[in-house]
Design a protein around this motif. Structure first.
Motif, PDB file in Angstrom:
ATOM      1  N   ARG A 127      21.902 -23.427 -25.103  1.00 34.58           N
ATOM      2  CA  ARG A 127      22.543 -24.671 -24.445  1.00 34.58           C
ATOM      3  C   ARG A 127      21.946 -26.116 -24.652  1.00 34.58           C
ATOM      4  O   ARG A 127      20.789 -26.457 -24.366  1.00 34.58           O
ATOM      5  CB  ARG A 127      21.412 -24.290 -22.903  1.00 34.58           C
ATOM      6  CG  ARG A 127      21.946 -22.251 -22.456  1.00 34.58           C
ATOM      7  CD  ARG A 127      21.158 -23.153 -20.801  1.00 34.58           C
ATOM      8  NE  ARG A 127      21.522 -23.147 -20.096  1.00 34.58           N
ATOM      9  CZ  ARG A 127      22.911 -22.803 -19.072  1.00 34.58           C
ATOM     10  NH1 ARG A 127      23.478 -21.372 -20.024  1.00 34.58           N
ATOM     11  NH2 ARG A 127      23.398 -23.335 -18.954  1.00 34.58           N
ATOM     12  N   LYS A 128      22.300 -26.473 -25.103  1.00 29.91           N
ATOM     13  CA  LYS A 128      22.478 -28.354 -25.861  1.00 29.91           C
ATOM     14  C   LYS A 128      21.864 -29.053 -24.871  1.00 29.91           C
ATOM     15  O   LYS A 128      21.962 -29.185 -24.174  1.00 29.91           O
ATOM     16  CB  LYS A 128      24.027 -28.470 -25.742  1.00 29.91           C
ATOM     17  CG  LYS A 128      24.351 -30.468 -26.485  1.00 29.91           C
ATOM     18  CD  LYS A 128      23.211 -30.375 -27.897  1.00 29.91           C
ATOM     19  CE  LYS A 128      23.220 -31.880 -28.149  1.00 29.91           C
ATOM     20  NZ  LYS A 128      21.888 -32.532 -29.481  1.00 29.91           N
ATOM     21  N   GLY A 129      20.427 -29.627 -24.877  1.00 32.74           N
ATOM     22  CA  GLY A 129      20.017 -30.023 -24.706  1.00 32.74           C
ATOM     23  C   GLY A 129      18.807 -29.835 -23.544  1.00 32.74           C
ATOM     24  O   GLY A 129      17.611 -30.104 -22.835  1.00 32.74           O
ATOM     25  N   GLU A 130      18.622 -27.686 -24.170  1.00 35.08           N
ATOM     26  CA  GLU A 130      17.394 -27.491 -23.032  1.00 35.08           C
ATOM     27  C   GLU A 130      16.308 -28.206 -23.957  1.00 35.08           C
ATOM     28  O   GLU A 130      15.373 -27.644 -23.334  1.00 35.08           O
ATOM     29  CB  GLU A 130      17.919 -26.259 -23.782  1.00 35.08           C
ATOM     30  CG  GLU A 130      17.258 -25.634 -25.335  1.00 35.08           C
ATOM     31  CD  GLU A 130      18.340 -24.292 -25.544  1.00 35.08           C
ATOM     32  OE1 GLU A 130      18.602 -24.133 -26.753  1.00 35.08           O
ATOM     33  OE2 GLU A 130      18.640 -22.703 -24.348  1.00 35.08           O
ATOM     34  N   SER A 131      16.571 -27.881 -25.049  1.00 32.18           N
ATOM     35  CA  SER A 131      14.828 -28.922 -25.422  1.00 32.18           C
ATOM     36  C   SER A 131      14.345 -30.233 -25.272  1.00 32.18           C
ATOM     37  O   SER A 131      13.510 -31.358 -24.489  1.00 32.18           O
ATOM     38  CB  SER A 131      14.583 -28.152 -26.779  1.00 32.18           C
ATOM     39  OG  SER A 131      14.525 -26.883 -26.677  1.00 32.18           O
ATOM     40  N   SER A 132      15.812 -30.488 -25.729  1.00 31.22           N
ATOM     41  CA  SER A 132      15.992 -32.769 -25.949  1.00 31.22           C
ATOM     42  C   SER A 132      15.849 -33.265 -24.203  1.00 31.22           C
ATOM     43  O   SER A 132      15.533 -34.711 -24.134  1.00 31.22           O
ATOM     44  CB  SER A 132      16.603 -32.705 -26.394  1.00 31.22           C
ATOM     45  OG  SER A 132      18.070 -32.988 -26.540  1.00 31.22           O
ATOM     46  N   GLY A 133      16.926 -32.714 -23.868  1.00 30.79           N
ATOM     47  CA  GLY A 133      17.265 -33.222 -22.656  1.00 30.79           C
ATOM     48  C   GLY A 133      18.121 -34.226 -22.777  1.00 30.79           C
ATOM     49  O   GLY A 133      19.421 -34.286 -21.679  1.00 30.79           O
ATOM     50  N   HIS A 134      19.128 -33.794 -24.057  1.00 30.10           N
ATOM     51  CA  HIS A 134      19.956 -34.261 -24.212  1.00 30.10           C
ATOM     52  C   HIS A 134      21.535 -33.746 -23.523  1.00 30.10           C
ATOM     53  O   HIS A 134      22.616 -33.121 -24.610  1.00 30.10           O
ATOM     54  CB  HIS A 134      20.119 -34.715 -26.094  1.00 30.10           C
ATOM     55  CG  HIS A 134      18.730 -35.840 -25.793  1.00 30.10           C
ATOM     56  ND1 HIS A 134      18.792 -36.493 -27.219  1.00 30.10           N
ATOM     57  CD2 HIS A 134      18.533 -36.690 -24.973  1.00 30.10           C
ATOM     58  CE1 HIS A 134      17.967 -36.877 -27.130  1.00 30.10           C
ATOM     59  NE2 HIS A 134      17.577 -37.865 -25.618  1.00 30.10           N
ATOM     60  N   VAL A 135      21.475 -33.386 -22.823  1.00 35.27           N
ATOM     61  CA  VAL A 135      22.839 -32.479 -22.337  1.00 35.27           C
ATOM     62  C   VAL A 135      23.918 -32.723 -22.550  1.00 35.27           C
ATOM     63  O   VAL A 135      24.285 -34.630 -22.530  1.00 35.27           O
ATOM     64  CB  VAL A 135      22.495 -32.055 -21.215  1.00 35.27           C
ATOM     65  CG1 VAL A 135      23.528 -31.227 -20.029  1.00 35.27           C
ATOM     66  CG2 VAL A 135      21.379 -31.021 -20.328  1.00 35.27           C
ATOM     67  N   GLN A 136      25.124 -31.763 -22.496  1.00 32.87           N
ATOM     68  CA  GLN A 136      26.366 -32.798 -22.746  1.00 32.87           C
ATOM     69  C   GLN A 136      27.021 -32.056 -21.574  1.00 32.87           C
ATOM     70  O   GLN A 136      27.468 -31.093 -21.909  1.00 32.87           O
ATOM     71  CB  GLN A 136      27.175 -32.303 -24.510  1.00 32.87           C
ATOM     72  CG  GLN A 136      26.579 -33.210 -25.824  1.00 32.87           C
ATOM     73  CD  GLN A 136      27.229 -32.343 -26.614  1.00 32.87           C
ATOM     74  OE1 GLN A 136      27.529 -31.360 -26.732  1.00 32.87           O
ATOM     75  NE2 GLN A 136      26.592 -33.319 -27.919  1.00 32.87           N
ATOM     76  N   GLN A 137      27.801 -33.407 -20.828  1.00 34.10           N
ATOM     77  CA  GLN A 137      28.763 -32.834 -18.996  1.00 34.10           C
ATOM     78  C   GLN A 137      30.227 -32.445 -20.212  1.00 34.10           C
ATOM     79  O   GLN A 137      30.176 -34.065 -20.471  1.00 34.10           O
ATOM     80  CB  GLN A 137      27.999 -33.880 -18.713  1.00 34.10           C
ATOM     81  CG  GLN A 137      26.325 -33.878 -18.403  1.00 34.10           C
ATOM     82  CD  GLN A 137      26.522 -34.948 -17.280  1.00 34.10           C
ATOM     83  OE1 GLN A 137      26.541 -35.880 -16.569  1.00 34.10           O
ATOM     84  NE2 GLN A 137      25.782 -34.760 -15.931  1.00 34.10           N
ATOM     85  N   VAL A 138      30.595 -32.446 -20.424  1.00 28.88           N
ATOM     86  CA  VAL A 138      32.407 -31.772 -20.275  1.00 28.88           C
ATOM     87  C   VAL A 138      33.134 -32.047 -19.100  1.00 28.88           C
ATOM     88  O   VAL A 138      33.026 -31.884 -18.527  1.00 28.88           O
ATOM     89  CB  VAL A 138      32.056 -30.296 -20.861  1.00 28.88           C
ATOM     90  CG1 VAL A 138      33.908 -29.675 -21.171  1.00 28.88           C
ATOM     91  CG2 VAL A 138      31.301 -30.050 -21.618  1.00 28.88           C
ATOM     92  N   SER A 139      33.859 -33.457 -19.960  1.00 25.77           N
ATOM     93  CA  SER A 139      34.825 -33.565 -19.127  1.00 25.77           C
ATOM     94  C   SER A 139      36.535 -32.977 -19.052  1.00 25.77           C
ATOM     95  O   SER A 139      37.125 -33.146 -18.743  1.00 25.77           O
ATOM     96  CB  SER A 139      35.474 -34.783 -18.527  1.00 25.77           C
ATOM     97  OG  SER A 139      35.660 -35.735 -20.074  1.00 25.77           O
ATOM     98  N   GLU A 140      36.435 -32.584 -20.503  1.00 26.99           N
ATOM     99  CA  GLU A 140      37.969 -32.229 -20.680  1.00 26.99           C
ATOM    100  C   GLU A 140      37.840 -30.961 -21.755  1.00 26.99           C
ATOM    101  O   GLU A 140      36.718 -31.301 -22.752  1.00 26.99           O
ATOM    102  CB  GLU A 140      38.399 -33.469 -21.610  1.00 26.99           C
ATOM    103  CG  GLU A 140      40.155 -32.943 -21.613  1.00 26.99           C
ATOM    104  CD  GLU A 140      41.156 -34.048 -21.382  1.00 26.99           C
ATOM    105  OE1 GLU A 140      40.893 -34.597 -21.202  1.00 26.99           O
ATOM    106  OE2 GLU A 140      41.878 -33.876 -22.401  1.00 26.99           O
ATOM    107  N   ILE A 141      37.701 -29.866 -22.243  1.00 35.52           N
ATOM    108  CA  ILE A 141      38.342 -29.606 -23.376  1.00 35.52           C
ATOM    109  C   ILE A 141      39.749 -29.307 -23.568  1.00 35.52           C
ATOM    110  O   ILE A 141      40.722 -28.594 -22.736  1.00 35.52           O
ATOM    111  CB  ILE A 141      37.543 -28.218 -23.193  1.00 35.52           C
ATOM    112  CG1 ILE A 141      35.787 -27.850 -22.034  1.00 35.52           C
ATOM    113  CG2 ILE A 141      37.762 -26.413 -23.909  1.00 35.52           C
ATOM    114  CD1 ILE A 141      35.853 -25.954 -21.907  1.00 35.52           C
TER     115      ILE A 141
END
Lengths: 143, 143
Positions: free
Chosen positions: A69-83
């Protein structure tokens, strides 16, 4: 797995993907605002399904053999607007809002910070935050 | 192979790459002007060396098992202005000028023309040129 078992994910759009022989596809994260390519990682079926459901990037860590889960350690989450999906149905693009402005574990904005110049790889992007400060390897203080 | 044999390519920057177990790395082509991601393909060592030398994208076609000089059939050559490497040294980004404005074999600008909307893949980019006209499958006339 509890998550998917208790609430089955829609299948059709996932069935369209041509997963490789390890059940993975490359997923490219692109900054939705600037267009910068931030990173490329891998997704299995569950990772992509959860990414779509939660609208945040969830990859499959090949080295750790588990969901990342990208950001789980760093807090640098990626919010996805489009796939997006390519013509061969074997590569994904995510358009993301990169929280913290740092995608790379080296503390840089993008993982693609090295440029080929005269036969050498040259770092051309600054470290925005010390990795020790990001990941708290030394108790949250930067080294 | 004649090419590389007659004029050895510099090795150091190629040795930095972490080739996968098939000797390949993913290479993402990004429009240098717009930032749009055009496609992702694969490169072996020779493809990347030639790409750098000729400043045009040359991939390794996994399906055909040979070098693929992008644009050799379509004329849609990718002129390379920059080559980037990621933090793990296992993914390449090429910044390119896409001749003809079409990267995809479907006649679209980008291969990533499908967007996930409400659990379905929806084509959201127009076909700019009929593929038959691009590849001359019917004598150069469009079907």
């Amino acid at each position: 797995m509890q998550d998917t078992a208790s609430n089955p994910l829609p299948e059709d759009w996932l069935d369209a993907i041509k997963w490789d022989d390890q059940g993975l596809v490359p997923a490219i994260a692109q900054d939705a605002a600037s267009g910068d390519i931030l990173m490329m990682a891998w997704m299995n079926r569950e990772a992509l399904a959860l990414t779509a459901r939660e609208q945040r990037a969830i990859y499959w860590s090949r080295s750790r053999g588990k969901l990342w889960r990208k950001g789980e350690s760093s807090g640098h989450v990626q919010q996805v607007s489009e796939i997006r999906l390519d013509c061969d149905a074997d590569v994904i693009v995510l358009k993301v809002d990169q929280l913290g402005g740092i995608a790379c574990h080296t503390g840089r904005r993008s993982c693609f910070y090295r440029r080929l110049e005269d036969g050498q790889w040259v770092s051309v992007e600054p470290v925005l935050k010390d990795p020790d400060a990001i990941y708290g390897d030394s108790g949250g203080t930067s080294s």
